[in-house]
Design a protein around this motif. Sequence first.
Motif, PDB file in Angstrom:
ATOM      1  N   LEU A   1      -8.405  -0.457   9.411  1.00 13.43           N
ATOM      2  CA  LEU A   1      -7.621   0.599   8.770  1.00 13.43           C
ATOM      3  C   LEU A   1      -8.307   1.096   7.507  1.00 13.43           C
ATOM      4  O   LEU A   1      -8.617   0.310   6.619  1.00 13.43           O
ATOM      5  CB  LEU A   1      -6.225   0.074   8.437  1.00 13.43           C
ATOM      6  CG  LEU A   1      -5.325   1.071   7.705  1.00 13.43           C
ATOM      7  CD1 LEU A   1      -4.690   2.031   8.695  1.00 13.43           C
ATOM      8  CD2 LEU A   1      -4.275   0.345   6.893  1.00 13.43           C
ATOM      9  N   MET A   2      -8.540   2.406   7.438  1.00 13.00           N
ATOM     10  CA  MET A   2      -9.114   2.977   6.228  1.00 13.00           C
ATOM     11  C   MET A   2      -7.984   3.388   5.292  1.00 13.00           C
ATOM     12  O   MET A   2      -7.293   4.370   5.567  1.00 13.00           O
ATOM     13  CB  MET A   2      -9.953   4.215   6.578  1.00 13.00           C
ATOM     14  CG  MET A   2     -11.226   3.900   7.369  1.00 13.00           C
ATOM     15  SD  MET A   2     -12.517   3.162   6.352  1.00 13.00           S
ATOM     16  CE  MET A   2     -13.261   4.635   5.640  1.00 13.00           C
ATOM     17  N   ALA A   3      -7.780   2.628   4.228  1.00 12.91           N
ATOM     18  CA  ALA A   3      -6.718   2.963   3.283  1.00 12.91           C
ATOM     19  C   ALA A   3      -7.151   4.105   2.378  1.00 12.91           C
ATOM     20  O   ALA A   3      -6.330   4.907   1.939  1.00 12.91           O
ATOM     21  CB  ALA A   3      -6.347   1.746   2.458  1.00 12.91           C
ATOM     22  N   LEU A   4      -8.441   4.182   2.093  1.00  9.36           N
ATOM     23  CA  LEU A   4      -9.000   5.290   1.309  1.00  9.36           C
ATOM     24  C   LEU A   4     -10.302   5.736   1.966  1.00  9.36           C
ATOM     25  O   LEU A   4     -11.120   4.901   2.364  1.00  9.36           O
ATOM     26  CB  LEU A   4      -9.291   4.849  -0.133  1.00  9.36           C
ATOM     27  CG  LEU A   4      -8.098   4.607  -1.056  1.00  9.36           C
ATOM     28  CD1 LEU A   4      -8.588   4.048  -2.392  1.00  9.36           C
ATOM     29  CD2 LEU A   4      -7.293   5.879  -1.286  1.00  9.36           C
TER      30      LEU A   4
ATOM     31  N   VAL B   1       0.859  -1.186   0.000  1.00  9.33           N
ATOM     32  CA  VAL B   1       0.000   0.000   0.000  1.00  9.33           C
ATOM     33  C   VAL B   1       0.891   1.231   0.000  1.00  9.33           C
ATOM     34  O   VAL B   1       1.818   1.318   0.787  1.00  9.33           O
ATOM     35  CB  VAL B   1      -0.890  -0.015   1.260  1.00  9.33           C
ATOM     36  CG1 VAL B   1      -1.797   1.189   1.259  1.00  9.33           C
ATOM     37  CG2 VAL B   1      -1.682  -1.295   1.327  1.00  9.33           C
ATOM     38  N   GLY B   2       0.635   2.170  -0.871  1.00 13.21           N
ATOM     39  CA  GLY B   2       1.525   3.332  -0.856  1.00 13.21           C
ATOM     40  C   GLY B   2       0.893   4.594  -1.360  1.00 13.21           C
ATOM     41  O   GLY B   2       0.037   4.614  -2.162  1.00 13.21           O
TER      42      GLY B   2
ATOM     43  N   GLY C   1       2.139   5.536   2.075  1.00 13.90           N
ATOM     44  CA  GLY C   1       0.998   5.072   2.857  1.00 13.90           C
ATOM     45  C   GLY C   1      -0.245   5.925   2.672  1.00 13.90           C
ATOM     46  O   GLY C   1      -1.236   5.751   3.379  1.00 13.90           O
ATOM     47  N   ALA C   2      -0.225   6.832   1.703  1.00 15.57           N
ATOM     48  CA  ALA C   2      -1.367   7.724   1.511  1.00 15.57           C
ATOM     49  C   ALA C   2      -2.536   7.027   0.823  1.00 15.57           C
ATOM     50  O   ALA C   2      -3.657   7.507   0.871  1.00 15.57           O
ATOM     51  CB  ALA C   2      -0.943   8.945   0.696  1.00 15.57           C
ATOM     52  N   GLY C   3      -2.285   5.889   0.180  1.00 14.50           N
ATOM     53  CA  GLY C   3      -3.361   5.151  -0.476  1.00 14.50           C
ATOM     54  C   GLY C   3      -3.328   5.225  -1.992  1.00 14.50           C
ATOM     55  O   GLY C   3      -4.273   4.809  -2.661  1.00 14.50           O
ATOM     56  N   LYS C   4      -2.226   5.725  -2.534  1.00 17.36           N
ATOM     57  CA  LYS C   4      -2.149   5.895  -3.991  1.00 17.36           C
ATOM     58  C   LYS C   4      -2.201   4.554  -4.716  1.00 17.36           C
ATOM     59  O   LYS C   4      -3.002   4.365  -5.643  1.00 17.36           O
ATOM     60  CB  LYS C   4      -0.833   6.619  -4.377  1.00 17.36           C
ATOM     61  CG  LYS C   4      -0.616   7.944  -3.664  1.00 17.36           C
ATOM     62  CD  LYS C   4       0.649   8.639  -4.124  1.00 17.36           C
ATOM     63  CE  LYS C   4       1.932   7.898  -3.796  1.00 17.36           C
ATOM     64  NZ  LYS C   4       2.273   7.866  -2.367  1.00 17.36           N
TER      65      LYS C   4
ATOM     66  N   VAL D   1      -3.816  15.251  -4.506  1.00 21.21           N
ATOM     67  CA  VAL D   1      -2.945  14.901  -3.384  1.00 21.21           C
ATOM     68  C   VAL D   1      -3.716  14.068  -2.370  1.00 21.21           C
ATOM     69  O   VAL D   1      -4.805  14.456  -1.930  1.00 21.21           O
ATOM     70  CB  VAL D   1      -2.395  16.171  -2.688  1.00 21.21           C
ATOM     71  CG1 VAL D   1      -1.324  15.783  -1.678  1.00 21.21           C
ATOM     72  CG2 VAL D   1      -1.853  17.145  -3.711  1.00 21.21           C
ATOM     73  N   LEU D   2      -3.166  12.927  -2.033  1.00 24.67           N
ATOM     74  CA  LEU D   2      -3.770  12.078  -1.004  1.00 24.67           C
ATOM     75  C   LEU D   2      -2.883  12.096   0.232  1.00 24.67           C
ATOM     76  O   LEU D   2      -1.658  12.184   0.141  1.00 24.67           O
ATOM     77  CB  LEU D   2      -3.877  10.620  -1.494  1.00 24.67           C
ATOM     78  CG  LEU D   2      -4.809  10.278  -2.648  1.00 24.67           C
ATOM     79  CD1 LEU D   2      -4.783   8.761  -2.878  1.00 24.67           C
ATOM     80  CD2 LEU D   2      -6.228  10.724  -2.365  1.00 24.67           C
TER      81      LEU D   2
END
Lengths: 333, 258
Positions: B16-19, A332-333, B39-42, B225-226
């Motif tokens: 965990l909310m990834a997005l 995840v990134g 780790g921003a969810g990109k 931007v995330l």
Amino acid sequence: MPVYEFVPRRENWYVWLPLLAALVIFPLLVRSEYILSIAVYAGIYIILTSSLNITNGYTGLFSFGHAAFYGIGAYTAAILATRLGLSFWLTLPLAGVVAGLFGAAIALPTLRLTGIFLALVTIGFQEITFLVTLNWIGLTRGPMGIPAIPPPAIGGVALSGNLGYYYLILALDVIVLGLLSRIVTSRVGRAFMAIREDELAAQSAGIPTFRVKVLSFVIATFFAGIAGAFFAHHARFVSADSFRLDETFAILTMLIVGGMGSLVGPVLGAVLLVVLPEASRFLAEYRGVVYGLILIGVILFRPEGLAGVPGIIQARGALSRVDESSGAGEPVG
Amino acid sequence: MSLLEIQSVSVSFGGLMALKRVSFALEEGEIVGLIGPNGAGKTTLFNCLSAFQPVSEGHLRYSGVALETLSPHQVAALGVARTFQTSRIFRRMTVLEHLLVGRHLHQRTDLWAAIARPAWVAREEAEARECGLRTLALFEDRLLPRLHDFAETLSYANRRRLEIARALASEPRLLLLDEPTAGMNPHESAGIVQLIKKIRHLGISILLIEHDMKVIMGVSDRIVVLDHGEKIAEGLPEEIRRNEEVLRAYMGRRYGRA
């Protein structure tokens, strides 16, 4: 051009045509029933090893149940020939179809599994097949086996000596290898290899990986069934012991020694490991030792086998370390 | 209608909310940069778009088609191609074979055609090869001389180029590039910028994840931007450059206040 890339084509006739010619005149020179019977067995194992190479070599699936499909083909031919009186020319394709159907039945629920799990399921299927053939006496005559399977007849004349069987299996091998080489050099074969190398990337390229894996499995099991039918009509007797797990391992060993992922590899492996034990009979009880040493030598010094694709053994998930390209998810990134 | 519409998409891995309710759109012909700290969810968003990751909530529309119910090969068939953060090449296949696999969707040789080999199969293969060579020409002399080499023998940068080439060979309408310049030197990165501009001229829209600000500012029409799974900013490159929230996310709170 490296050996593992060799594919018989019209342009390279000067490689395969002399070889084929030599194989055609070979029995006229040796005239020995014993040597011809060894050659016939080598021919059967060429089909078995080459077909296993489709799943294990080209597609990167771990099938450990090839002898079960070989057995299903042999029993199909034996039952159809002895009960319904069908000729070899009908039992041969039908044995392939029945083995292929069993292959599809195993593939559909299990090919969502990968690596070691698929291996376990196929080993399980292998054992189940053995137990069913041993105990379903009404169909298979259980431990008594099925005797008196009629030999193939060509133009109304039944084959009697190994000379006829030799030419029959030679023709069958040429056809099977021709079909397999057309498959692996096509879009379909590339899809197999892409799945072996990286299933996620293959999906991203638009390959329906599940369907293609099922197809690979069905092709491999179909040809195992074909080999089984020939075996049944040649030995003229089938029993469950001929198709146990040790038979699967024998085929797998031929594939590994010969080399996976190439057309030439399985042929070399099958011929070598059928001929070698016979040729080393003079060693008496040391025969097994020599056989074992050769296997260890190949694994240590030439892990891709005699003519396999280099690196094909190391970079495979379940047998080795998990390398960066075999992880299931992206970070995840 | 936008080419790609991301509508309030959320992904949760357990707690965990990834997005978190991410929305933005990409117009036909546009290059949109997607940035954010690690780790921003990109990449999670990329995985959703290519159907490797199911979305927990929200919708993904690609020229009107819902992507979230499809499987990866179906998304590819719609004309969405992607590359991966850690390159996923076919190590024991040649450069040319990668391009031919890239043409998979445009070919129709099935098992029976492979065996019977009617004349059109040879034509189809020649066509795929030609298209593959055309695609490789975009990379100048980087890949063309290595046509018959196994991918595992290529340099790191060439492996990344090969992955882009494989994606391009499928003639996508939308290309998802996940950090194409990761691990490249400045000279190689500059080459990727040139390449991205060439790809745009082919009429392909691009969604680009990138950490190299020079690259992202140089090619993006708009930037999203995330941070921690949320969209914190969206705008033109110069707007993003000055955006306080973005500076704070990247540099830490104190820098943002100063």
